[in-house]
Design an enzyme around this catalytic site. Structure first.
Site, PDB file in Angstrom:
ATOM      1  N   ASP A 274       0.670  -1.098  -0.170  1.00  0.00           N
ATOM      2  CA  ASP A 274      -0.078   0.162   0.055  1.00  0.00           C
ATOM      3  C   ASP A 274       1.033   1.191   0.050  1.00  0.00           C
ATOM      4  OD1 ASP A 274      -2.155   1.702   0.102  1.00  0.00           O
ATOM      5  OD2 ASP A 274      -3.010   0.710   1.702  1.00  0.00           O
ATOM      6  N   GLU A 470     -10.304   7.474   4.440  1.00  0.00           N
ATOM      7  CA  GLU A 470      -9.252   6.641   5.375  1.00  0.00           C
ATOM      8  C   GLU A 470      -9.188   7.454   6.862  1.00  0.00           C
ATOM      9  OE1 GLU A 470      -5.495   5.681   3.383  1.00  0.00           O
ATOM     10  OE2 GLU A 470      -6.414   6.240   1.476  1.00  0.00           O
TER      11      GLU A 470
END
Ligand code: BGC
Length: 590
Positions: A274, A470
Site C-alpha cells: 500500500d 481513510e
C-alpha cells in the site's frame, strides 16, 4: 482460474523474458511510482513496471482523452526497443473503488456499505463489469478493488469501504466482483486487486492503520475468509495492509504474505504494497525495504521515493540481504500477471477497443447505479406509513445533503477526500434533483426556513456526514492520530472526523433543521447520507420516517424512486446499528 496449458505457456514466456533481463530491469519491474513523481522517460530509463494515480491524482483536465494520452505515453516509454533493453508493457493502476471515481463524468456507484445492504451478488458483478468498461475507456488496466475488509468497528474511517461486518456477506461478493472486473482476461477486462491483506477491519477502536489483536483462528475466520472466493475466482493481485496483526505490521509479515497467502492459499499473482506502506516498517529505509521484500511484497507502491527504493534494492541484492531468488520470484509473478492478462499482445492504450468508446457515465451505466441506490436504501422508521409519499403531496426538501452530489458520493470521488457541491460530480442527479423530477411541485430550502404548514404537507430532510477517506474519517479523541498516508507523499498526522458517533453532536445543524420544521407542524422524512451507522436516537424522535441512504453515489434519483413508491424498500442493514451511545469494550468512551 487459468488452464494448465495457459499456465505452461505463460511460464515458458516469462522464463525466456527473465533470462534476458538485467538486475536493474528486474528491480524496475518491482516499482510503482505515483504519476506526479515520474516521467515517461524515467519509466523507460529505469524499466518501471507500473505507475499509479493516488486518490484524486489525474492528468490534464481529467477527461478520458487526458488519461489515454498519459497512459499511451507511459506505455510507449515502457515498450521502447533499444539495445540492451527488454520492452515490457507498463501496468497503470487506479482506485476505481465505487466506479472510476477519480475521473470527471464517471458513473459513481454507492460505496460498498450500501451495496452490502442490497444483498445482491449479481448486481455486484454487473457493477464491476461496468466499472471495468469505464476504466478501460481511460486506457487504464488495473484497479485497487475490491476491498474485502470486514469492518468490525464503526469508528473506522474506512467502514464505508466494507460491504459488511458479516464475513459471509463480504465473501459472497468477492467472486462476483472479481468475475465482473477480470472477466475472461480479454480486452473487456481489468485486473482486480483484493485488499487489504489482512485484518484491516479489525483494528482496536477502529483506528485506521492500527493494530488487530486476534488469535490466528479468528483472523482466519473473520478477516481472511472473504479472500478465499476471490482467489478461487482468479484475482490477479492482492494489496498488503497498513494495519498490524498482534503488533506486527502486515507489510513486513512474512508468515501472512508468503506462508499463508502464497504458499498455503496458493496465490500465484503478485502482492503490491500500500501507499508508502513499507516506510512504516523501520526508521531506516534500507531496513524497511529489506523486511518488506523478504516478507514477500512483489511490487512497491511509492509516492515519490522510488529512486531511493531502486538503489537500495539493487544494493540489497548485491550484498545478499535480499536473495536473487526473491527478486526472480517477484518479477516472475509480475510478468506472469501481465502475460495472463494479455498485456503483451495488446496495442497501445489509444488503440484499444474501449479507448475508442465514449462510455464514461453512459445512460445504461447510470441506470445500473440507480438500481443499486434503490436496492441499498434501508427503512429504519415509518410512523403512520407516511412512506411512500404521493407525487402530488406538497413537499419541502431541506438539509445540507439534499442538493450536494459531492456529499452523496463520499470519499474517493474526484479527490481523495471527496468533494462538496454539484460542480465536480459531472452528470447524475443530487437527491433533490431526483425528487424534483418525480414531484415537480417540490421546493428546496436547505436550511428549512421556507417551511410553512399552510404550504407543505411533508418535508424530506437530507442530513448526515460530509466526505472523508481513510484515517480522516476515524472517530477518536484528538491527539491520538496515527501516522497516515497522504497523496502528497508525506506521512501526515491526520485529524479525526469527530469524537463521537452521535449525530446530534457530530452534526448539530441536522437536528436543528429537523426541529425547526417539526416545530411548524410539518412531518419530517429524514434521509441519512453517511458512511456508517450513526447514533440517531434523538433524530428518530423528531421524525416520522427515517431512511439510511449510505453514500449513494452520483444517481440520487434512486432515492426518489423508493420514497415515492415506484420501488419497495428492500435493503437490509449490512452493519448492526447502535441505538445508544456507549463505551466500546476496548477503549475510550464516546
Ligand atoms: C489506500 C489504498 C489505495 C492507495 C492508492 C492508500 O492510501 O490505503 O486503499 O489503494 O492509497 O491510492
Amino acid at each position: 482460474m487459468s488452464s494448465d496449458s495457459t499456465t505452461a505457456s505463460t511460464a515458458a514466456f516469462v522464463e525466456q523474458l527473465l533470462a534476458r533481463m538485467t538486475l536493474e530491469q528486474k528491480v524496475g519491474q518491482m516499482l510503482q511510482p505515483e504519476r506526479m513523481a515520474i516521467t515517461p522517460d524515467e519509466v523507460a530509463r529505469h524499466h518501471i513496471g507500473s505507475v499509479l494515480s493516488g486518490g484524486g491524482s489525474a492528468p490534464g483536465a481529467n477527461l478520458p482523452a487526458d488519461w489515454i494520452a498519459m497512459n499511451d505515453a507511459y506505455w510507449a516509454a515502457s515498450m521502447r526497443d533499444e539495445p540492451g533493453r527488454v520492452p515490457i508493457p507498463l501496468l497503470y493502476g487506479v482506485d476505481a473503488v465505487h466506479g472510476h471515481g477519480n475521473v470527471l463524468g464517471a458513473t459513481i456507484f454507492p460505496h460498498n456499505i450500501g451495496l452490502g445492504a442490497a444483498r445482491d451478488p449479481d448486481l455486484i458483478e454487473r457493477i464491476a463489469q461496468i466499472t471495468a468498461r469505464e476504466v478501460l475507456a481511460t486506457g487504464v488496466e488495473w484497479t485497487f478493488a475490491p476491498t474485502l475488509a470486514v469492518a468490525r468497528h464503526l469508528y473506522w474511517g474506512r467502514t464505508y469501504e466494507s460491504f459488511s461486518e458479516d464475513t459471509a456477506l463480504v465473501a459472497s461478493y468477492a467472486a462476483p466482483f472479481v468475475r465482473g472486473m477480470q472477466g475472461d482476461l480479454g480486452e473487456d477486462s481489468v485486473i482486480a486487486c483484493a485488499k487489504h491483506w489482512v485484518g484491516d477491519g479489525g483494528t482496536t477502536d477502529g483506528r485506521d492503520q492500527g493494530n488487530t489483536v486476534l488469535p490466528e483462528s479468528e483472523l482466519e475466520r473473520v478477516h481472511m475468509a472473504p479472500y478465499l472466493p476471490a482467489l478461487e475466482a482468479g484475482v490477479l493481485t492482492v494489496m498488503a495492509s497498513f494495519n498490524s496483526w498482534n503488533g506486527v505490521k502486515c507489510h513486513g509479515n512474512r508468515y501472512l504474505i508468503t506462508e499463508v497467502l502464497k504458499e498455503r492459499l496458493g496465490f500465484d499473482g503478485f502482492v503490491v504494497s500500500d501507499w508508502d506502506g513499507v516506510d512504516y516498517l523501520s526508521d531506516d529505509p534500507a531496513e524497511a525495504l529489506a523486511i518488506a521484500t523478504n516478507a514477500g511484497i512483489d511490487m512497491f507502491m511509492v509516492s515519490v521515493k522510488w529512486r531511493q527504493y531502486l538503489d537500495l534494492l539493487l544494493q540489497h541484492v548485491r550484498t545478499g540481504v535480499v536473495p536473487m531468488s526473491r527478486i526472480d520470484d517477484a518479477v516472475r509473478r509480475i510478468l506472469s500477471v501481465k502475460h495472463r492478462y494479455g498485456l503483451f499482445d495488446r496495442p497501445r492504450p489509444a488503440e484499444r477497443k474501449w479507448s475508442q468508446v465514449s462510455c464514461l457515465g453512459a445512460p445504461e451505466h447510470r441506470a445500473v447505479a440507480r438500481e443499486a441506490v434503490r436496492k441499498s436504501l434501508v427503512l429504519l422508521q415509518n410512523e403512520g406509513e407516511i412512506l411512500p409519499l404521493s407525487r402530488s403531496a406538497r413537499i419541502l426538501v431541506a438539509g445540507k445533503n439534499a442538493d450536494n452530489r459531492g456529499h452523496q458520493c463520499g470519499g474517493f470521488t474526484v479527490a481523495w477526500q471527496g468533494t462538496s457541491g454539484n460542480q465536480s460530480v459531472i452528470g447524475g442527479t443530487s437527491i433533490w434533483e431526483g425528487i424534483r423530477e418525480v414531484a415537480p411541485g417540490a421546493v428546496l430550502s436547505e436550511d428549512g426556513s421556507a417551511a410553512d404548514a399552510a404550504a407543505h404537507d411533508v418535508a424530506i430532510v437530507v442530513i448526515g456526514e460530509t466526505p472523508y477517506a481513510e484515517g480522516m474519517g476515524d472517530i477518536r479523541p484528538p491527539g491520538l492520530a496515527p501516522l497516515g498516508s497522504s497523496p502528497a507523499g508525506q506521512p501526515a498526522q491526520l485529524s479525526p472526523y469527530g469524537e463521537t458517533l452521535e449525530l446530534r453532536l457530530l452534526h448539530p445543524e441536522d437536528l436543528a433543521v429537523i426541529r425547526a420544521i417539526e416545530a411548524k407542524g410539518i412531518p419530517v422524512v429524514a434521509v441519512l447520507v453517511s458512511g456508517r451507522p450513526l447514533i440517531i436516537d434523538t433524530e428518530l424522535q423528531h421524525t416520522a420516517a427515517f431512511v439510511a441512504a449510505w453514500l449513494p453515489g452520483s444517481e440520487g434519483q434512486g432515492v426518489a424512486d423508493v420514497l415515492f413508491g415506484d420501488f419497495p424498500f428492500t435493503g437490509v442493514l449490512p452493519f448492526s446499528w447502535p441505538r445508544i451511545a456507549t463505551r466500546w469494550p476496548s477503549g475510550y468512551g464516546l
